[in-house]
Write an enzyme that holds these catalytic residues in place. Structure first.
Site, PDB file in Angstrom:
ATOM      1  N   PRO A   9       0.780  -1.209  -0.158  1.00 37.24           N
ATOM      2  CA  PRO A   9      -0.136  -0.093  -0.031  1.00 37.24           C
ATOM      3  C   PRO A   9       1.127   1.195   0.115  1.00 37.24           C
ATOM      4  CG  PRO A   9      -0.186  -1.062   1.934  1.00 37.24           C
ATOM      5  CD  PRO A   9       0.528  -1.956   1.125  1.00 37.24           C
ATOM      6  N   ASN A  10       0.257   2.339  -0.556  1.00 40.64           N
ATOM      7  CA  ASN A  10       0.846   3.415  -0.811  1.00 40.64           C
ATOM      8  C   ASN A  10       2.196   3.580  -1.587  1.00 40.64           C
ATOM      9  OD1 ASN A  10      -1.312   4.852   0.718  1.00 40.64           O
ATOM     10  ND2 ASN A  10      -0.192   3.840   2.483  1.00 40.64           N
ATOM     11  N   ARG A  17       5.160  10.821  -2.441  1.00 36.07           N
ATOM     12  CA  ARG A  17       4.810  10.573  -1.133  1.00 36.07           C
ATOM     13  C   ARG A  17       6.203  10.925  -0.098  1.00 36.07           C
ATOM     14  NH1 ARG A  17       4.815   4.632   1.044  1.00 36.07           N
ATOM     15  NH2 ARG A  17       4.067   5.056   3.434  1.00 36.07           N
ATOM     16  N   TYR A  22      11.046   8.810   1.826  1.00 35.11           N
ATOM     17  CA  TYR A  22      11.106   7.726   0.565  1.00 35.11           C
ATOM     18  C   TYR A  22      11.901   7.988  -0.601  1.00 35.11           C
ATOM     19  CZ  TYR A  22       7.667   5.695   3.824  1.00 35.11           C
ATOM     20  OH  TYR A  22       7.073   5.027   4.953  1.00 35.11           O
ATOM     21  N   ASN A  71       7.702  -5.754  -0.396  1.00 33.66           N
ATOM     22  CA  ASN A  71       7.791  -4.581   0.419  1.00 33.66           C
ATOM     23  C   ASN A  71       6.201  -4.308   0.703  1.00 33.66           C
ATOM     24  OD1 ASN A  71       7.577  -2.184   1.715  1.00 33.66           O
ATOM     25  ND2 ASN A  71       8.733  -1.047   0.289  1.00 33.66           N
ATOM     26  N   ALA A  74       2.800  -0.720   5.120  1.00 37.07           N
ATOM     27  CA  ALA A  74       2.413  -0.658   6.557  1.00 37.07           C
ATOM     28  C   ALA A  74       2.130  -2.102   6.948  1.00 37.07           C
ATOM     29  CB  ALA A  74       1.532   0.523   7.052  1.00 37.07           C
ATOM     30  N   GLU A  95      12.102  -9.702   2.396  1.00 34.18           N
ATOM     31  CA  GLU A  95      11.356  -8.456   2.792  1.00 34.18           C
ATOM     32  C   GLU A  95      12.105  -7.184   2.608  1.00 34.18           C
ATOM     33  OE1 GLU A  95      11.103  -8.459   7.176  1.00 34.18           O
ATOM     34  OE2 GLU A  95       9.850  -6.546   7.249  1.00 34.18           O
ATOM     35  N   HIS A  97      12.376  -2.621   2.281  1.00 32.41           N
ATOM     36  CA  HIS A  97      11.846  -1.292   2.662  1.00 32.41           C
ATOM     37  C   HIS A  97      12.883  -0.327   2.123  1.00 32.41           C
ATOM     38  CE1 HIS A  97       8.956  -3.422   5.322  1.00 32.41           C
ATOM     39  NE2 HIS A  97       9.867  -4.125   5.769  1.00 32.41           N
ATOM     40  N   ARG A 104      13.086   4.622  12.352  1.00 31.40           N
ATOM     41  CA  ARG A 104      12.005   5.662  12.218  1.00 31.40           C
ATOM     42  C   ARG A 104      11.517   6.034  13.594  1.00 31.40           C
ATOM     43  NH1 ARG A 104       9.357   4.935   6.918  1.00 31.40           N
ATOM     44  NH2 ARG A 104       7.971   6.696   7.827  1.00 31.40           N
TER      45      ARG A 104
HETATM   46  C1  DQA Z   1       7.954   0.910   4.165  1.00 35.26           C
HETATM   47  C2  DQA Z   1       8.075   1.429   5.454  1.00 35.26           C
HETATM   48  C3  DQA Z   1       6.615   1.282   6.327  1.00 35.26           C
HETATM   49  O1  DQA Z   1       6.662   1.522   7.440  1.00 35.26           O
HETATM   50  C4  DQA Z   1       5.750   2.263   5.550  1.00 35.26           C
HETATM   51  O2  DQA Z   1       4.441   2.012   6.176  1.00 35.26           O
HETATM   52  C5  DQA Z   1       5.830   1.977   4.279  1.00 35.26           C
HETATM   53  C6  DQA Z   1       6.935   1.834   3.399  1.00 35.26           C
HETATM   54  C7  DQA Z   1       9.149   1.331   3.449  1.00 35.26           C
HETATM   55  O3  DQA Z   1       9.594   0.793   2.213  1.00 35.26           O
HETATM   56  O4  DQA Z   1      10.248   2.007   3.949  1.00 35.26           O
HETATM   57  O5  DQA Z   1       4.842   2.236   3.537  1.00 35.26           O
HETATM   58  O6  DQA Z   1       7.718  -0.361   3.903  1.00 35.26           O
END
Ligand code: DQA
Length: 142
Positions: A9-10, A17, A22, A71, A74, A95, A97, A104
């Site tokens: 998501p996102n 964003r 990011y 990825n 959240a 995994e 990120h 963070r």
């Molecule tokens: C993320 C880290 C997550 O905490 C966040 O909610 C994201 C992006 C990252 O790629 O750093 O959406 O997965």
């Protein structure tokens, strides 16, 4: 041999964003770079993005890829359903990120509920995290 890169998501909003966290690289650019790597190294790449937990789970169930680079956004921090899907498919999942979730400010980002069912985690290298994740996936695929 095929690798699936799954974006949660996102991540479709990458480029605009929260750019201080990011970066400014868009998801299309990330996917294009991964495709260049796939062409160079000679493997098939599939990429998919979804904002929906169930769609990500269905993609994990349905994939015929040898390895998945994920990825989960959240969902990483609270989706036991995605965690169970990873455990169920008996395929290596890497995994990734963009940000270093452990550094963070929000405490809830420090824990990944999927980490223990993934082969390993790469976090904190921005768009490069995906390329490193693919490198790891290639190694796992043999
Ligand atoms: C993320 C880290 C997550 O905490 C966040 O909610 C994201 C992006 C990252 O790629 O750093 O959406 O997965």
């Amino acid at each position: 041999m095929k690798i699936l890169v799954l974006h949660g998501p996102n991540l479709n909003l990458l480029g605009t964003r929260e750019t201080s966290i990011y970066g400014t690289t868009t998801l299309d650019t990330i996917n294009e770079r991964l495709q260049v790597l796939a062409d160079m190294l000679g493997f098939e790449l599939e990429t998919q993005q979804s904002n929906h937990e169930g769609v990500l789970i269905d993609a994990l169930h349905a994939t015929d890829a040898a390895v998945v680079v994920l990825n989960a956004g959240a969902f990483t921090h609270y989706s036991y359903a995605i965690r169970d899907a990873i455990a169920a498919i008996k395929k290596p999942v890497v995994e990734v990120h963009l940000s270093n979730i452990h550094a963070r400010p929000e405490e809830w980002r420090h824990h990944s509920v999927i980490a223990d069912v993934c082969v390993g985690s790469i976090a904190g290298f921005g768009a490069l995290s995906y390329e490193l994740g693919m490198r790891a996936a290639l190694d796992l695929a043999g």
